[in-house]
Design a protein around this motif. Sequence first.
Motif, PDB file in Angstrom:
ATOM      1  N   ASN A  51       0.836  -1.206   0.000  1.00 18.89           N
ATOM      2  CA  ASN A  51       0.000   0.000   0.000  1.00 18.89           C
ATOM      3  C   ASN A  51       0.864   1.246   0.000  1.00 18.89           C
ATOM      4  OD1 ASN A  51      -2.549  -1.450   0.380  1.00 18.89           O
ATOM      5  ND2 ASN A  51      -1.593  -2.031   2.316  1.00 18.89           N
ATOM      6  N   HIS A  52       1.306   1.651  -1.163  1.00 15.90           N
ATOM      7  CA  HIS A  52       2.177   2.822  -1.228  1.00 15.90           C
ATOM      8  C   HIS A  52       1.709   3.781  -2.305  1.00 15.90           C
ATOM      9  CE1 HIS A  52       5.753   5.245  -1.012  1.00 15.90           C
ATOM     10  NE2 HIS A  52       6.123   4.550   0.057  1.00 15.90           N
ATOM     11  N   SER A  53       1.798   5.075  -2.000  1.00 11.24           N
ATOM     12  CA  SER A  53       1.316   6.049  -2.999  1.00 11.24           C
ATOM     13  C   SER A  53       2.223   6.137  -4.227  1.00 11.24           C
ATOM     14  CB  SER A  53       1.151   7.447  -2.408  1.00 11.24           C
ATOM     15  OG  SER A  53       1.467   7.486  -1.074  1.00 11.24           O
ATOM     16  N   TRP A 192      13.886  14.179   2.813  1.00 12.90           N
ATOM     17  CA  TRP A 192      12.437  14.247   2.637  1.00 12.90           C
ATOM     18  C   TRP A 192      12.020  13.053   1.799  1.00 12.90           C
ATOM     19  CZ3 TRP A 192      15.595  18.186   0.685  1.00 12.90           C
ATOM     20  CH2 TRP A 192      15.680  18.287  -0.695  1.00 12.90           C
ATOM     21  N   SER A 193      10.742  12.739   1.885  1.00 10.51           N
ATOM     22  CA  SER A 193      10.235  11.482   1.352  1.00 10.51           C
ATOM     23  C   SER A 193      10.113  11.485  -0.168  1.00 10.51           C
ATOM     24  CB  SER A 193       8.850  11.245   1.964  1.00 10.51           C
ATOM     25  OG  SER A 193       8.381   9.984   1.623  1.00 10.51           O
ATOM     26  N   ASP A 194      10.161  10.269  -0.741  1.00 20.70           N
ATOM     27  CA  ASP A 194       9.862  10.153  -2.176  1.00 20.70           C
ATOM     28  C   ASP A 194       8.379   9.815  -2.376  1.00 20.70           C
ATOM     29  OD1 ASP A 194       9.859   7.578  -1.216  1.00 20.70           O
ATOM     30  OD2 ASP A 194      11.432   6.836  -2.553  1.00 20.70           O
ATOM     31  N   ASP A 195       7.624   9.823  -1.285  1.00 21.60           N
ATOM     32  CA  ASP A 195       6.182   9.600  -1.354  1.00 21.60           C
ATOM     33  C   ASP A 195       5.521  10.899  -1.831  1.00 21.60           C
ATOM     34  OD1 ASP A 195       3.452   9.465  -0.692  1.00 21.60           O
ATOM     35  OD2 ASP A 195       3.837   8.151   1.023  1.00 21.60           O
TER      36      ASP A 195
HETATM   37 MG    MG Z   1       9.895   5.848   1.323  1.00 20.74          MG
END
Ligand code: MG
Length: 261
Positions: A51-53, A192-195
């Motif tokens: 479940n990942h964006s 910072w996130s790669d999401d």
């Molecule tokens: Mg990540």
Amino acid sequence: MEADKYYSVRMRAAKNGSYKHGGKHISGGELLSTYSNMKQAVNDLLEKGLNHSRGNPDFMQIQFELIDEPIKFMKPLQVATNEVESVEMGQALCRKLLEKAGIERKIIEKAYKNMTEYSGIRGAILIDIHSGERIDDRKDKGVRVSRMDWLNTNFKKWADYYNIPKYSRIKEALVLATKVSEHPSTVAELCWSDDPEYITGYVATKKLGYQRITKLKEYGDERGCRIFFVDCLRDLNSYIHYLEKQPVLIQREEENDTRIN
Ligand code: MG
Ligand code: PML
């Protein structure tokens, strides 16, 4: 539980095939588990990867391995949250904090200039604070900090005490930042996130703590960043060995137990 043996459990998930075949990085996860808790541990990582964006993976690996080395226990870094109104303000604050950590302005600017080149990398990249050059040789992979965790019950007590959201994302990032900042060769971490749906990031150092900044990129942006500014040219191999292999468990201070119960 302390007397039990621990296993390092790791997950990586990609789309359009494995990384070897040019797949896109979707998600990765690290935790420590006892044998008896293994089903839960594997399931937690499976859920995370499914479940990942960034998308649904078509490739996933979950593996576990017994840890032989003694585990190091560490207190989490102090956390501060800096609310900012724009990406520009957030990034300006990052630069200021990195300077405060002792990194020269020109080295910070050099890292920012090369940032687009680093944004597809799955792990962390290591930048030498003297030259501003990337010094790990891990290409697209970067360095994956591994073998670390924070038991949920302990994390939740800590989060309640400091009034911090109990997101596993914050737990995982703080675990990593604490482990990384504990090494004397780490000068600062910028992340910072790669999401695409998560825009809060941080600068962390042992002295300044874990400085969250609420806006470091625009929503929808899939470019993440994880840079360790380091002073470790002479012992690069042992530094990378620490990041990858030293088992670490985060634990909040004991004295707080009496205050929240
Ligand atoms: Mg990540
Ligand atoms: C990530 O999602 O990979 C990194 C998240 C960093 C910020 C977490 C937080 O403190 O909110």
